[in-house]
Design a protein around this motif. Structure first.
Motif, PDB file in Angstrom:
ATOM      1  N   ALA A 168      79.144  71.279  28.056  1.00  0.00           N
ATOM      2  CA  ALA A 168      80.600  71.241  28.185  1.00  0.00           C
ATOM      3  C   ALA A 168      81.263  71.762  26.912  1.00  0.00           C
ATOM      4  N   LYS A 169      80.763  71.325  25.747  1.00  0.00           N
ATOM      5  CA  LYS A 169      81.330  71.779  24.477  1.00  0.00           C
ATOM      6  C   LYS A 169      80.873  73.188  24.127  1.00  0.00           C
ATOM      7  N   SER A 215      80.719  62.916  34.278  1.00  0.00           N
ATOM      8  CA  SER A 215      81.595  64.074  34.254  1.00  0.00           C
ATOM      9  C   SER A 215      82.278  64.205  32.908  1.00  0.00           C
ATOM     10  N   ALA A 216      82.700  65.408  32.614  1.00  0.00           N
ATOM     11  CA  ALA A 216      83.465  65.688  31.401  1.00  0.00           C
ATOM     12  C   ALA A 216      84.677  66.506  31.802  1.00  0.00           C
ATOM     13  N   VAL A 275      74.734  67.600  29.040  1.00  0.00           N
ATOM     14  CA  VAL A 275      76.117  67.254  28.698  1.00  0.00           C
ATOM     15  C   VAL A 275      76.660  68.133  27.564  1.00  0.00           C
TER      16      VAL A 275
END
Length: 208
Positions: free
Chosen positions: A38-39, A9-10, A35
């Motif tokens: 997210a950014k 998770s982030a 992943v």
């Protein structure tokens, strides 16, 4: 050992999330694959979850599979459905975020799982990137579905564009509100597709 759903998770800034995005990887990839989303999305108040498919890929070291695409029987599909459903419905207890503020998306085989499991839940929205249908949707009286986006590459050599068009047609027939968009790309998610997905989330969660 019984198959399970593991996830990374982030949670930006360590804050408690108001919304969640769950992103499913494709066949032969793993939970690290998306992943960077997210950014890229960088939504305020969002937590991000990237689950690992429960089965080892038969050919790719470190790769995972939601079910056996190398077999006509799709071995493992029923197990993945159940595991994913149970895991998704458990997220509210651990995050405080209900399903109606949770977005689910997936790529390729992950997109197929999203168009399967995601449509059974009261999610805020779902999106399939380069995905397909692995089941025959059936009409149900008084059934409501989350807003649904299908994004696909016109030059996809892995999952042909016809699979996306079929998914749009079959889901529309049973009452799913489908936003469909093709891009000049292959089996991938390019920046214009990400931008459209971002707008789709903003429109359906009513925030800027």
């Amino acid at each position: 050992m019984s198959p399970t759903i593991e996830a990374i998770s982030a949670m930006p800034n360590g804050e408690k999330p108001t919304y969640l995005l769950v992103m499913l990887h494709g066949w032969g990839a793993n939970y690290q694959d998306f992943v960077p989303f997210a950014k890229m999305l960088n939504f305020p108040g969002f937590g991000y979850f990237f689950p690992n498919a429960p089965f080892e890929h038969f050919q790719v070291p470190g790769g995972r599979a939601w079910y056996a695409l190398e077999e006509n029987e799709f071995t493992g599909l029923a197990t993945s459905r159940k595991l994913l459903l149970n895991w998704l419905t458990s997220l509210e207890a651990s995050t405080g975020v209900p399903l109606d503020r949770t977005v689910m998306a997936g790529f390729s085989q992950g997109g197929a799982m999203t168009l399967d499991v995601g449509l059974t839940l009261p999610l805020a929205a779902i999106c399939s990137f380069s995905g397909y249908l692995h089941y025959q949707p059936e009409f149900q009286d008084n059934k409501t579905f989350p807003p649904t986006m299908i994004i696909h590459g016109q030059q996809d050599p892995v999952v042909p564009i016809e699979a996306a068009k079929k998914a749009q047609d079959e889901l529309t027939k049973i009452g799913v509100s489908v936003q469909y968009q093709e891009f000049m790309m292959g089996h991938e998610v390019q920046d214009p597709a990400i931008a459209l997905f971002k707008q789709f989330i903003q429109d359906n969660l009513n925030f800027n």
